[in-house]
Every structure is written in structure tokens, then in C-alpha cells.
Design a protein around this motif. Structure first.
Motif, PDB file in Angstrom:
ATOM      1  N   UNK A  26       3.640  -0.772  -8.936  1.00 47.72           N
ATOM      2  CA  UNK A  26       2.547  -1.487  -8.300  1.00 47.72           C
ATOM      3  C   UNK A  26       0.953  -0.789  -9.449  1.00 47.72           C
ATOM      4  N   UNK A  27       0.651   0.195  -8.788  1.00 49.34           N
ATOM      5  CA  UNK A  27      -0.271   1.014  -9.948  1.00 49.34           C
ATOM      6  C   UNK A  27      -0.177   0.194 -10.941  1.00 49.34           C
ATOM      7  N   UNK A  28       0.845   0.186 -12.009  1.00 46.57           N
ATOM      8  CA  UNK A  28       0.265  -0.148 -13.017  1.00 46.57           C
ATOM      9  C   UNK A  28       0.216  -1.994 -14.213  1.00 46.57           C
ATOM     10  N   UNK A  29       1.038  -2.629 -12.661  1.00 44.28           N
ATOM     11  CA  UNK A  29       0.407  -3.781 -11.970  1.00 44.28           C
ATOM     12  C   UNK A  29      -0.550  -4.365 -12.198  1.00 44.28           C
ATOM     13  N   UNK A  30      -1.301  -3.245 -11.448  1.00 44.92           N
ATOM     14  CA  UNK A  30      -3.213  -3.439 -10.292  1.00 44.92           C
ATOM     15  C   UNK A  30      -4.115  -3.081 -11.989  1.00 44.92           C
ATOM     16  N   UNK A  31      -3.558  -2.402 -13.169  1.00 46.78           N
ATOM     17  CA  UNK A  31      -3.816  -1.369 -14.122  1.00 46.78           C
ATOM     18  C   UNK A  31      -3.783  -2.593 -15.076  1.00 46.78           C
ATOM     19  N   UNK A  32      -3.187  -3.555 -15.534  1.00 46.29           N
ATOM     20  CA  UNK A  32      -2.964  -4.867 -15.896  1.00 46.29           C
ATOM     21  C   UNK A  32      -3.457  -5.697 -15.582  1.00 46.29           C
ATOM     22  N   UNK A  33      -3.937  -5.719 -15.052  1.00 47.78           N
ATOM     23  CA  UNK A  33      -4.385  -7.024 -14.378  1.00 47.78           C
ATOM     24  C   UNK A  33      -5.900  -6.972 -14.541  1.00 47.78           C
ATOM     25  N   UNK A  34      -6.640  -5.898 -13.899  1.00 48.42           N
ATOM     26  CA  UNK A  34      -7.884  -5.614 -13.997  1.00 48.42           C
ATOM     27  C   UNK A  34      -7.919  -5.008 -15.069  1.00 48.42           C
ATOM     28  N   UNK A  93       0.981  -1.705  -0.091  1.00 43.24           N
ATOM     29  CA  UNK A  93      -0.230   0.095   0.024  1.00 43.24           C
ATOM     30  C   UNK A  93       1.094   0.894  -0.363  1.00 43.24           C
ATOM     31  N   UNK A  94       1.968   0.997   0.722  1.00 42.08           N
ATOM     32  CA  UNK A  94       2.491   2.421   0.854  1.00 42.08           C
ATOM     33  C   UNK A  94       3.988   2.137   0.172  1.00 42.08           C
ATOM     34  N   UNK A  95       4.134   1.201  -0.608  1.00 43.38           N
ATOM     35  CA  UNK A  95       5.124   0.835  -1.421  1.00 43.38           C
ATOM     36  C   UNK A  95       6.752   1.129  -1.096  1.00 43.38           C
ATOM     37  N   UNK A  96       6.662   1.148   0.537  1.00 40.56           N
ATOM     38  CA  UNK A  96       8.036   0.662   1.388  1.00 40.56           C
ATOM     39  C   UNK A  96       7.809  -0.293   1.464  1.00 40.56           C
ATOM     40  N   UNK A  97       9.766  -0.474   1.471  1.00 39.65           N
ATOM     41  CA  UNK A  97      10.451  -2.012   1.535  1.00 39.65           C
ATOM     42  C   UNK A  97      11.495  -2.352   2.721  1.00 39.65           C
ATOM     43  N   UNK A 139      11.064  -5.671 -11.438  1.00 36.59           N
ATOM     44  CA  UNK A 139      11.579  -4.030 -11.334  1.00 36.59           C
ATOM     45  C   UNK A 139      12.803  -4.466 -12.314  1.00 36.59           C
ATOM     46  N   UNK A 140      12.427  -3.355 -13.640  1.00 39.00           N
ATOM     47  CA  UNK A 140      13.550  -2.803 -14.237  1.00 39.00           C
ATOM     48  C   UNK A 140      14.101  -2.260 -14.516  1.00 39.00           C
ATOM     49  N   UNK A 141      14.007  -1.087 -14.069  1.00 39.16           N
ATOM     50  CA  UNK A 141      14.679  -0.041 -13.470  1.00 39.16           C
ATOM     51  C   UNK A 141      14.794  -0.014 -11.954  1.00 39.16           C
ATOM     52  N   UNK A 142      16.577   0.758 -11.881  1.00 36.06           N
ATOM     53  CA  UNK A 142      16.472   1.558 -10.342  1.00 36.06           C
ATOM     54  C   UNK A 142      16.486   2.951 -10.053  1.00 36.06           C
ATOM     55  N   UNK A 143      15.743   3.776  -9.050  1.00 36.18           N
ATOM     56  CA  UNK A 143      16.175   2.671  -7.653  1.00 36.18           C
ATOM     57  C   UNK A 143      14.641   2.393  -7.195  1.00 36.18           C
ATOM     58  N   UNK A 144      14.960   1.540  -6.024  1.00 41.39           N
ATOM     59  CA  UNK A 144      13.436   1.522  -5.468  1.00 41.39           C
ATOM     60  C   UNK A 144      13.203   2.079  -5.067  1.00 41.39           C
ATOM     61  N   UNK A 145      12.231   3.294  -4.837  1.00 39.59           N
ATOM     62  CA  UNK A 145      11.946   4.738  -4.255  1.00 39.59           C
ATOM     63  C   UNK A 145      10.657   4.564  -4.078  1.00 39.59           C
ATOM     64  N   UNK A 146      10.077   4.343  -2.978  1.00 39.71           N
ATOM     65  CA  UNK A 146       8.409   4.624  -2.965  1.00 39.71           C
ATOM     66  C   UNK A 146       7.701   4.903  -4.471  1.00 39.71           C
ATOM     67  N   UNK A 147       8.449   6.050  -4.702  1.00 44.18           N
ATOM     68  CA  UNK A 147       7.468   7.188  -6.012  1.00 44.18           C
ATOM     69  C   UNK A 147       7.556   5.266  -6.986  1.00 44.18           C
ATOM     70  N   UNK A 148       9.023   5.352  -7.248  1.00 41.67           N
ATOM     71  CA  UNK A 148       8.857   3.666  -8.680  1.00 41.67           C
ATOM     72  C   UNK A 148       7.852   2.835  -8.278  1.00 41.67           C
ATOM     73  N   UNK A 149       8.661   2.139  -6.583  1.00 46.62           N
ATOM     74  CA  UNK A 149       8.156   0.930  -6.113  1.00 46.62           C
ATOM     75  C   UNK A 149       6.181   1.453  -6.536  1.00 46.62           C
TER      76      UNK A 149
END
Lengths: 172, 802
Positions: free
Chosen positions: B792-800, B660-664, B778-788
Motif C-alpha cells: 500500500x505504501x509503495x502504491x501510494x508513493x508511485x501515485x504521488x 490503514x492497518x493493512x488487515x484483511x 499482489x505478487x508475493x505471499x503471505x498476505x501478512x499485514x507487514x507485506x500488505x
């Protein structure tokens, strides 16, 4: 950075248009504007004190008006250098339309900064620009509706007593 | 032999006076190599008594401030320094015209890829500025405040030009940075071996992906700085604050100042971190000594943090299209790639290392018979790039290890099994990985049991159990585990010098051509010499980082100091032992063969009688014996003929991702590396943990961001984020001593960079594993909360979407 919005001004479009083309009104309305001088038709030289986060600087620049369609719209562009603090440039498409209770002024603006301001203040630019825009309209309305009581005039009076200190007060 | 025995055989009365000094005759024969001796230098670092370049004061010191371009790309129409010069106390303002008769383009030091030599940087911009931060002028004044104020008054008339800020635009050559060259392509070449096209045509499975590593770099605690003093009477230039490669930099400076190298000394004082970016020759390394000559006073320049972030080498920014071919049994049969490296606006001293080594290590520790890599090194209107800890390795390991996980997932093979199947087996050593860097010999992995290193890491992490957690949600967070395997070249050549000199009883002075940015040379090198001379470590003083100490030296780069300086110490100690035996033989009328060196003493073999010791000989030196002085002084050089030695390592990460927060949260990061032989486990452990944390910062936080006009938007620590001690507390390191190096006397391999190399790979594999149920890869770095969050948003959009 892009910024857009609209403001209802309780005057007819012709009066608002006149204000948008009056250097004295602009000077009173533009936050931090110290001087404005006409260079040519639709071209002004101005000095502006602005602060972005930790960087405060006096910008010397040019303001130009283009795409003028009186009394409906124009494009305003600004380019200025703040010396070691960096530089800024930007523009705004401004349009006027009659509306209930006066004139609806719509604008779409963009701004770009460089140098020190960009390096240490880029994440603050949006907030600063939004604040300057809102201040502009407050002052602009005040300048048009009650010219004798504008902040600009009050500052000018104070400034006449002490020219050197006059513009420092503007930055506060 | 005890201390008392030494003086029983005293040959010179002066030795008696040395009684209060610690004897150089060993009472303890246990080896020092391998011991976790506390670092000697830490006492002064931890008590604030170190001496860094800004601590230096010289009489009549002037201060310099560099005026830097505020534009990413602009014509310089003119520079008006009159207002600055009018300030009382301003001594000079130097622009290109002032340096024109002296300055030369700053040459490349290592990895000169074909074509790069066309894009070298002059110390000051001439007519055109090509990146924000490029030096345009230098102001010298009585104090720093004044110099800063004056710098603000230097009016540079810029005419802004369109900027190129990414490699694709650069390759298109629509806007060209160096008009006289007609292209932004600094280097373009293809390397490979085997029959990659056939391998791909016949493969059971192929997969192609594009990966990107973001621009970031080392940010040492101490910024750069210099103090230069020109003694016009003696014709001598002294520069403090140099580091890393003092002798190479002296040669460059000498060529620009048109002085003999002997007329210049570069001195390294305490250094607060280097990590590759500090110490190579930068514009300031010419400008400050030149300014000192010009104004006739010592000049100090200390880089501020904002300057550092735009002027010191950036690194890492690369894009790679990578294509893998796998046989039906899971054997990797081919790897093809196209690597595009963002070089910034000029080619720096070590700019070729990123693309060069990045390509060399694309195949990593795996046996891949068919490879082909095309490389573009491209210029952009950004700070020039150079080496940063694990240069090219961090990037290429991320590219390859991500692709391996993607392929393993497609093929339904466990990622660890897939790797174990393809790692180079120990029986294949030495392994010729091919000639993959232009103008450089073949890459020959010397020794190592790579699968054993991976198995050790898997066992340590309890991988089989942990693997079952991958992709599962526990307490609202998705868990993931990721592996990154790497191979690392160390022990950069060509050679290094060491000098031993004994002048006082109880004291052995060791001078090395290597330099230290904080690695612990004063401790580690003393440990090595203590064993080689079999004397107490406390008797040894270590001197490093000065062109005054040795006839020749090379420095610290490419994880080389223990390998190269250590080798030189071994050779110097051997020679010294021979010399003192020969001296005692001659002075006592005995044959060399009848004597031997033993723990600080020279003994008669027949009866074990000690005839002399280092202490007694030192006393003879003090008494004026030239023969003893010669016997107790030696400089030796160790050359590895540029045969690098390769370590192998594995990093495994266990992460928990809040989708939800895209934090690791990194629950555990383990790094295991086989470096052959460890001189000081505490030092290696500290450097490995530090490297891992630096790599985790690079993977999650550090990022230089530019806008489309080439403005740097991350010029302070409010925007350029670094890890702090609370960010990544769970880091573990295991150092193995399985496979020694055959190419140096100690059998050591380099340490200190390995810990950073697979962090991006392991962490991005772990995060992708955690988010596999969402379809995030993941294909691009950094794994910042923004990028992650975006992934996640894009993956969810693809699956719906249908």
C-alpha cells in the motif's frame, strides 16, 4: 540487528579510553559478565550469562579489540557459544570525542544469534541488545566515576562467600 | 430377510451362540455410501482415549534426543561426546561414525526428477551440516530429562561457512552445498507442448509477471514420534509411530538394518494429523530403530515443537516467472514459465513433487494449446522440503490465477468471463494436457464439466451483485472479490490391498494397506464394505496401518485412500462373495450357478431359500472347518495402472481490507469441488473446511523466516503463526457429484486436498481487487499485514510521484 547511540561521560577522553581498555572496568560494565581474562594484547576470554526471552545461557567467548586508534576509537568484536542455547556474535565500532561536560562516546553495534536463541527469541533480540547497551553505559559510568561502589564489586564480595551461587545472582 | 430368519436356517449349533451378536445379515438395504455417518473414531479422539505414539510404554524403555545443527552451513570438525557419556544413565551417543556401516542415503519415493538422486540425505550429518536442525548425533538415556541434559553436553566443533538462503544465490553457485556435485542445481529441465514461441509472437496480448510463494508447511497437532523395539532373540524389529507409507518405509529400513523385510513390522497407532509431512522416511526413522538395536532396549523418541518446525519437511517455497499470451477474442493461446523451487539442503523422499506437480498444474483447468516451462530445483541451507496438502497445486494455482486476473484487468474482461471462456469444456474430455513431468506419463484429465463447477460457485456467491462491490469502500474498508480455479490429481497409484476375514459370527474384519492420519478410514471403509457385502456397517471392524495385516500395502498419499483402498475393498468383496457361494455349493452338492449371494446369506436362486450365511459359515470356522475358513478369507489388490483421476474446483473469496492497518477480514470463502461420488458427506465436508482454513492460514499467517546465515527465526508458535478457530469463521464448502471417475470400481475421486489449493489464489485476487483503486497488485505471499502495508505504501508513493 543493528544498534547505535551515543553517551556523554563526565570524564576526559583519556580516562574513558583507559576504562575501555581495562578488563576490570569492562567486567563490571558488561551486563552478565562473570569472568574476563586477558589472552593476549587486545584479546580477552570471557564468560557471560545472558537471557533472551525463555532461553538463558552462559556464553563462553572471545572479545577482541582491533582498529585501535588511541584515544579515539576501536572496534570491539565478540564471539561466543552458549552450548545448546545457541551462539552469538557481534561487534561495535566505538569512538570518543571531547564534548562539553566530558567525552561523547558513540557506538554502532551489530549482533547476530544462532541456534535456539534465534529460533525462539529472534523477535526479542533487539530489545535485549538495547537493554544490555544501556545497562553497559550505566555501569561503565559508575565504574569509572566511583570504582569502589560499582555493582560488580558488590557482587564479587557476595560471590566470595559462595562461589557456586555467585554467578547465578548475576543473571537476575 | 430379518435376523430371525437367519437362525431358522442355522446349519451349525455354534451359530446359536452367536444370537447375542449382531448378525451380519442386513435388515436394512439402504446403501451406506453417501450417508453422513458419524465417524466411529471420534468417540475415542474426543474423550481422550485415543492411543498416540507418546502414550506407548514398553518395559525398560530408553529415550532418545537428537542433537541438531545450530548452523545453517558449517564444517563439523569433530564431535566430543565424552561429557554426555559420563553422565550416569546415558546409554549411548551415536554420531556418523557409528552408523557409517549401516546407514544409506534416504531414497526418493515419488516424483524423482532428473538429477535429484545426487542430493539425498544421510541420517546423520557427515563432516558438514547444511541446515539448522540437521541431525548430528543421537543421545540415548534412561529417561528423557537425562537425554536432554546429555544432548546439551555433546560438543560439536563447527566451523561456520557462508550460507545460501535464496534460489537466485543458489543458482549462482558461488557457495556450493554439496561440493562433490559442484552445483546447487538439483534438477533442471524444460517441458511443454505445442508451439509456444510462435503463439507468443503472434499474440494479441502478452503479459509477464514474477510471483512468489513463501516457505511454510503443515504443522500437525501431534509432532512426529517413534518407539522401536528390537527382539534380538527372535531377530525382529517392531516400530510404532510409523504412518502414511509403512510398507515403503519398511523396505528402506530393512535395507539399512540389513534385515529381511519380514523381520520388521511398522505399526501405525492413532495419528494427530499428517497433511503430507508426516510418515515419509526421515533420518529418525532409521536412527531410532538403530539405536534400539545398539542399546538393546526399546527406545522412544518424541519430536518437540521447536524440533518439528526445523526438522519436519518444509514446503511451498517457489518463485515463478509466468508469461501469458491471449488472442483478440480473449482466448488464451500460450503460457510460458520459469519455476524456481527452493528444495532446502537435501532432496527428501518426495522432494520432487513440489516442482514436478507445480509445473504440471501451471496450466490448470484451462485449454491452453501452447505451453513451455523451465524448471530449476535449487538447494539452499534450509530445511529440506517435501509434500504438504495440495503440493505444487497451491503454488501453481496462485501463480496462474493471479496472472489471469492481471490479464483480464488489462483486457477489460470480467475475471469470471475470462475463465469461463478458457476452461476446458466437457466435450473435450478426456483431455490430454501433455506430458509435463519427467519420467511420468501424460496428464489426462478424465472427466468433468469444469465451466459448470465455476458457474455453480458464481451463482452460490451471487457473483454478479458482489462484483459491483469490488474496489468500493464500505464503512471505511475496501471490498474485493477473487476467484481461483483449480484442477487436482487424486488417486495416486500404483495399487492397494484389502483383506477381509470372517472368524466370528456377526463380525467381519477388514484390513487395508492404506493408513490414516485422522481421515476417518474406520468409518468410510466400513461404509464401502457394508454396501459391497450388503451387511450392517456395525458388523465391520476396520484395521489399517500395520505391515502385519497384509502381504502388501501402499498407504495414504495423493488423495488416494477411498480411490485405491476403496477399489481394493470392492474387489475383495466380489471375490469373497464368489468364494462363499462356491463353498456352499460344494458343501451342499449344488452348482455355483444355482446359488447367489444376497445380503449376508447364500441363497438358492430357484426358491430364494437361504442355505447358509456369513454367520453360519463363521460358526463353522470356529468349529474347525478349514474349508469355511478359506472361503471367509480373501486378500485382493486393486491397481489403477497409475491412471490418476482429476477433480476440478473453484474457490471464491469476498474480503474487506482496512487500508490503514493493512488487515484483511475474509467475509466469505466458498469452495466448490466436483469429486464424482461422495462416500461420507460429513467426512468430506470436514476435510474440505479444514483444508480451506489451513490454506487461509498459509496465505495470511504461516511463514518460515530465515536470516542470511541460514538461521531459522521462527522456531516457536510465538513466531510461526497458525490460524485458530476465530480467525476465519466464514468458510463454506459445496461438494458436487457430477463427474465420476472411470478408473476405479466406485467411480470416486480423491477428496481432502482440494479445499486448500486455490485459497492463495482466490484470497490474493480478492485483496488485489479490493485495493485496485490504490494500484496494489499482489505478487508475493503471505498476505501478512507487514507485506500488505508495504504494498500500500509503495502504491501510494508511485501515485504521488510524478
Amino acid at each position: 540487528m543493528e544498534l547505535k547511540g551515543e553517551q556523554l561521560i563526565p570524564l576526559d577522553p583519556e580516562s574513558v579510553w583507559a576504562g575501555l581498555n581495562d578488563p576490570e572496568v569492562l567486567k563490571a560494565a558488561i551486563p552478565g559478565c562473570e569472568t574476563i581474562e586477558k589472552l593476549a594484547d587486545n584479546e580477552y576470554k570471557l564468560v557471560l550469562l545472558a537471557a533472551v526471552g525463555p532461553v538463558k545461557a552462559r556464553f563462553n567467548g572471545k572479545l577482541a579489540l582491533s582498529n585501535i586508534r588511541a584515544p579515539e576509537s576501536y572496534t570491539l568484536s565478540f564471539e561466543g557459544s552458549g552450548g545448546a542455547a545457541g551462539f552469538g556474535k557481534g561487534g561495535a565500532d566505538v569512538s570518543l570525542a571531547p564534548a562539553e561536560g566530558g567525552t561523547m562516546l558513540s557506538y554502532q553495534a551489530n549482533a547476530q544469534v544462532g541456534g535456539k536463541i534465534a529460533q525462539v527469541g529472534s523477535r526479542l533480540i533487539e530489545g535485549v541488545a538495547a537493554k544490555m547497551a544501556s545497562e553497559f553505559f550505566t555501569r561503565f559510568k559508575a565504574a569509572l566515576t566511583a570504582p569502589e561502589a560499582t555493582a560488580g564489586n558488590a557482587q564479587a564480595t557476595e560471590g566470595e562467600q559462595d562461589g557456586a551461587r555467585r554467578w547465578k545472582l548475576w543473571g537476575k | 430377510m430379518g435376523k430371525s430368519e437367519l437362525h431358522l436356517h442355522a446349519l451349525d449349533a455354534r451359530a446359536e451362540q452367536a444370537e447375542h451378536l449382531e448378525s451380519t445379515v442386513a435388515s436394512d438395504t439402504a446403501p451406506m455410501i453417501g450417508r453422513a455417518v458419524l465417524r466411529r473414531e471420534d468417540a475415542r479422539f474426543l474423550t481422550g482415549t485415543g492411543c498416540y505414539v507418546d502414550d506407548l510404554k514398553r518395559p525398560n524403555l530408553a529415550h532418545a534426543v537428537v542433537v541438531r545443527s545450530a548452523f545453517g552451513h558449517a564444517e563439523i570438525r569433530g564431535i566430543d561426546a565424552s561429557a554426555a557419556l559420563a553422565l550416569p544413565g546415558v546409554l549411548a551417543v551415536l554420531t556418523f561414525d557409528d552408523i557409517a556401516g549401516h546407514a544409506l542415503p534416504i531414497p526418493q519415493r515419488v516424483c524423482p526428477l532428473p538429477g535429484l538422486e545426487r542430493f539425498l540425505q544421510m541420517p546423520l550429518a557427515h563432516r558438514r551440516a547444511r541446515y539448522v536442525g540437521e541431525p548430528v548425533a543421537v543421545v540415548i538415556a534412561n529417561d528423557r530429562y537425562l537425554a536432554e541434559d546429555a544432548a546439551e553436553l555433546v560438543y560439536v566443533d563447527y566451523d561456520p561457512l557462508d550460507a545460501v538462503v535464496d534460489v537466485h544465490a543458489s543458482l549462482a553457485d558461488k557457495v556450493i552445498l554439496h561440493a562433490e556435485q559442484g552445483t546447487n542445481v538439483a534438477s533442471h529441465y524444460t517441458v511443454g507442448r505445442g508451439e509456444p514461441d510462435a503463439a507468443f509472437a503472434n499474440a494479441h496480448y502478452t503479459r509477464k509477471e514474477v510471483f512468489r510463494v513463501h516457505r511454510h508447511s503443515a504443522v500437525p497437532l501431534e509432532t512426529r514420534g517413534l518407539v522401536a523395539e528390537w527382539d534380538a532373540g527372535a531377530g525382529h524389529m517392531q516400530v510404532w509411530g510409523a504412518s502414511k507409507v509403512l510398507f515403503a518405509n519398511r523396505a528402506i529400513l530393512a535395507s539399512m538394518l540389513k534385515l529381511d523385510e519380514k523381520c520388521i513390522d511398522l505399526i501405525e497407532v492413532d495419528v494427530g494429523g499428517g497433511f503430507g509431512v508426516r510418515g515419509d522416511f526421515y533420518p529418525e526413522d532409521f536412527l531410532i530403530p538403530f539405536a534400539a538395536m545398539k542399546v538393546g532396549r526399546p527406545v522412544k523418541w518424541i519430536e518437540d515443537r521447536r524440533e518439528h518446525l526445523m526438522a519436519t519437511n518444509h514446503s511451498r517455497e517457489m518463485e515463478c516467472e509466468l508469461d501469458i499470451a491471449v488472442a483478440a477474442d480473449g482466448t488464451i493461446v500460450g503460457l510460458r514459465g520459469h519455476l524456481m523451487a527452493d528444495m532446502g539442503a537435501y532432496v527428501r523422499t518426495n522432494g520432487g513433487v513440489g516442482p514436478g506437480k507445480g509445473t504440471q498444474f501451471l496450466q490448470g483447468p484451462y485449454r491452453i494449446p501452447n505451453v513451455s516451462f523451465e524448471v530449476h530445483a535449487l538447494l539452499t541451507n534450509k530445511t529440506p522440503v517435501g509434500t504438504y496438502r495440495g503440493p505444487g497445486r497451491y503454488e501453481s494455482t496462485f501463480f496462474r490465477e493471479r496472472l489471469l486476473d492481471i490479464a483480464a484487468s488489462d483486457l477489460g474482461i470480467d475475471p469470471a468471463e475470462f475463465r469461463l471462456k478458457n476452461l476446458i469444456p466437457p466435450e473435450a474430455m478426456p483431455y490430454d494436457a501433455g506430458a509435463l513431468v519427467p519420467m511420468m506419463g501424460p496428464t489426462i484429465y478424465d472427466t468433468g464439466d469444469y465451466p459448470a463447477v465455476l458457474r455453480r460457485a458464481l451463482d452460490e456467491m451471487d457473483y454478479q451483485r458482489l462484483r459491483t462491490l469490488g474496489g468500493k469502500e464500505v464503512d471505511g474498508r475496501l471490498h474485493g472479490i477473487g476467484i481461483g480455479c483449480f484442477v487436482e490429481s487424486t488417486g495416486g497409484g500404483p495399487s492397494e490391498n484389502a483383506r477381509i476375514e470372517i472368524r466370528t459370527p456377526g463380525q467381519v474384519d477388514l484390513f487395508i494397506g492404506s493408513s490414516s492420519a485422522g481421515q476417518g478410514h474406520e468409518t468410510v471403509m466400513a461404509q464401502i464394505l457394508a454396501d459391497e457385502l450388503a451387511i450392517p456397517m456395525d458388523a465391520i471392524r476396520v484395521f489399517h496401518g500395520s505391515t502385519t495385516y497384509l502381504t502388501r500395502g501402499f498407504g495414504a498419499y495423493h488423495s488416494r485412500s477411498v480411490v485405491m483402498a476403496g477399489g481394493a475393498i470392492v474387489l475383495a468383496a466380489e471375490a469373497l462373495r464368489r468364494q462363499v457361494v462356491a463353498h456352499v455349493a460344494a458343501s451342499t452338492g449344488q452348482t455355483v450357478e444355482s446359488l447367489r449371494y444376497e445380503r449376508g446369506a447364500i441363497c438358492r436362486i430357484a426358491d430364494g431359500q437361504a442355505l447358509a450365511s456369513l454367520d453360519t459359515l463363521a460358526a463353522q470356522v470356529a468349529a474347525g472347518s478349514r474349508a469355511a475358513a478359506e472361503a471367509l478369507s480373501i486378500e485382493a489388490s486393486f491397481s489403477n495402472d497409475n491412471q490418476l483421476t482429476y477433480t476440478a474446483g473453484v474457490q471464491i473469496a469476498h474480503v474487506a481490507v482496512d487500508h490503514e492497518t493493512a488487515t484483511v477480514e475474509v467475509l466469505r470463502l466458498l469452495t466448490v469441488e466436483d469429486i464424482g461420488r461422495v462416500v461420507n458427506p460429513a467426512v468430506v465436508h470436514g476435510q474440505t473446511i479444514g483444508a480451506a482454513v489451513q490454506g487461509m492460514g498459509g496465505t495470511f499467517l504461516d511463514e518460515f523466516v530465515y536470516d542470511e546465515t541460514g538461521q531459522l527465526l521462527t522456531g516457536s508458535f510465538a513466531d510461526y503463526l497458525l490460524p485458530t478457530s476465530t480467525d476465519f469463521p466464514n468458510v463454506e464448502a459445496i461438494t458436487l457429484e457430477n463427474a465420476r471417475s472411470p478408473s476405479n470400481p466406485l467411480g470416486v475421486k480423491g477428496a481432502g486436498e482440494g479445499g486448500i489449493i486455490a485459497t492463495g489464489a482466490a484470497l490474493s485476487n480478492a485483496v488485489s481487487n479490493a485495493l485496485s483503486s490504490l494500484g496494489v497488485s499482489v505478487r508475493d505471499l503471505p498476505l501478512s499485514p507487514n507485506n500488505l502495508a508495504r504494498l500500500i505504501r509503495e502504491a501510494r508513493a508511485r501515485s504521488t510521484s510524478p
